[in-house]
Design a protein around this motif. Structure first.
Motif, PDB file in Angstrom:
ATOM      1  N   THR A 234       0.812  -1.223   0.000  1.00  0.00           N
ATOM      2  CA  THR A 234       0.000   0.000   0.000  1.00  0.00           C
ATOM      3  C   THR A 234       0.842   1.268   0.000  1.00  0.00           C
ATOM      4  N   PRO A 278      -6.513   3.930  -4.049  1.00  0.00           N
ATOM      5  CA  PRO A 278      -5.937   2.611  -3.757  1.00  0.00           C
ATOM      6  C   PRO A 278      -5.392   1.901  -4.990  1.00  0.00           C
ATOM      7  N   ARG A 281      -2.199   3.668  -5.511  1.00  0.00           N
ATOM      8  CA  ARG A 281      -1.536   3.782  -4.201  1.00  0.00           C
ATOM      9  C   ARG A 281      -1.071   5.216  -3.930  1.00  0.00           C
TER      10      ARG A 281
END
Length: 371
Positions: A234, A278, A281
């Motif tokens: 992440t 996401p 990232r």
């Protein structure tokens, strides 16, 4: 009964009103803390009476549901001479934790307290109430139940500084008739005065303000420990709304929309998290005006009135410590579990994953989860 001043005084007020009261403490467990231990040998019913509890917490955060809270709740129940039981909700609470972790790892901002009220406090507790033929479920929330034209309505608490109606929008409509919120018509200082006068020993206890299962460090530490495989991938770039790369982050789960502090970059002026991506990232940051939104869409709606009775002009609250802002609502006629809001004035930091709670004056008429 959580062991705090609010639920303790709520029990007293119920007794004073002539109710037969049964105190229930919700216990859960998690790898990060040893709390709410029970001596099962002392159990005299299917729900064990709390006993043999240690005190303390892994750190100094003021949460809820710790072993010391359980001890406080038990002492109050003993003083009031009411039955007191611990309801083991370990498996149910795991659902809350999994939701919390999953939301952060998908770039959303979860609200576990609202989900806990929806799934557990006004969910599983009703199952227990049915099991002992209890007529009502009561808590120490600062919200009010009012009856108008024979209909029970959920309203904001009298104390605007402590109002918790936002966190209760997800309750099933058919359970409003069985809800009691005894402290909602009081201001917090008065509740502490009542507790002091009764000698309950919890009058000066601090309010729970932390996520009860995040006992040490930052919430992102908890997320990474809970799901190390997903959180290992992440990390990424910090970029401005103009697309300029200004730094890197160790994991987007450490950020929320509207966040200003601990961004890890020095911009020379205030910058805020505008959005989290996401897929790439990336954590996107910008100036305050970049946070302005004209409206929102929400799903998983729960309505406490008939959908046809929702007025077009409403007020909408988008965070726990915020205040309702006026706007216009439109509900999808083909899918009433989704709605859109257009604010009269742009609102800041509309965070996906947070609850959007709809009010008509002081009345909670429903809400949903920001998409």
């Amino acid at each position: 009964m959580s062991g705090g001043v609010d639920s303790s005084v709520a029990a007293h007020l119920l007794l004073d009103a002539g109710h037969d009261v049964v105190g229930v403490f919700m216990r859960h467990s998690d790898e990060s803390s040893a709390v709410c231990k029970v001596d099962d040998q002392a159990a005299s019913t299917s729900l064990p009476v709390l006993g043999g509890m240690a005190s303390g917490r892994a750190d100094h955060k003021q949460g809820c549901c710790t072993a010391s809270d359980a001890a406080d709740a038990r002492r109050v129940a003993t003083k009031m001479d009411i039955p007191f039981y611990a309801l083991d909700l370990t498996d149910d609470f795991r659902r809350i934790v999994d939701y919390f972790v999953d939301d952060y790892l998908t770039g959303r901002t979860p609200n576990p307290c609202v989900r806990c009220n929806q799934w557990i406090k006004f969910g599983r507790l009703f199952d227990y109430a049915d099991g002992i033929d209890a007529e009502f479920v009561a808590t120490g929330h600062y919200a009010r139940m009012e009856k108008a034209a024979g209909v029970n309505q959920l309203h904001r608490g009298l104390d605007s500084n402590k109002d918790q109606s936002y966190a209760l929008f997800g309750i099933r409509r058919d359970r409003l008739d069985r809800m009691l919120l005894p402290v909602g018509g009081f201001e917090k200082p008065r509740i502490r005065e009542i507790a002091e006068g009764l000698g309950l020993g919890v009058a000066g206890k601090k309010d729970s303000q932390e996520i009860c299962f995040v006992t040490q460090g930052h919430h992102s530490d908890f997320v990474r420990a809970r799901d190390p495989k997903r959180s290992a991938n992440t990390d990424g770039e910090i970029v401005t709304t103009e697309g300029k790369v200004v730094g890197r982050h160790a994991g987007y789960e450490a950020f929320t929309v509207g966040q200003r502090k601990k961004l890890g970059v020095a911009m020379g002026e205030p910058y805020f998290v505008v959005r989290i991506e996401p897929d790439t990232r990336r954590v996107v940051i910008g100036r305050k005006e970049s946070l302005e939104r004209d409206g929102l869409t929400a799903g998983e709606a729960n309505w406490l009135v008939d959908v046809g009775d929702v007025p077009q002009q409403v007020s909408v609250q988008i965070r726990y410590n915020g205040s309702p802002k006026p706007g216009t609502i439109s509900i999808d006629p083909d899918s009433p579990d989704r709605f859109a809001v257009r604010f009269d004035q742009p609102e800041l930091a509309v965070a996906p994953g947070q609850a959007a709670v709809v009010y008509d004056g002081t009345r909670v008429i429903g809400g949903g989860w920001i998409e």
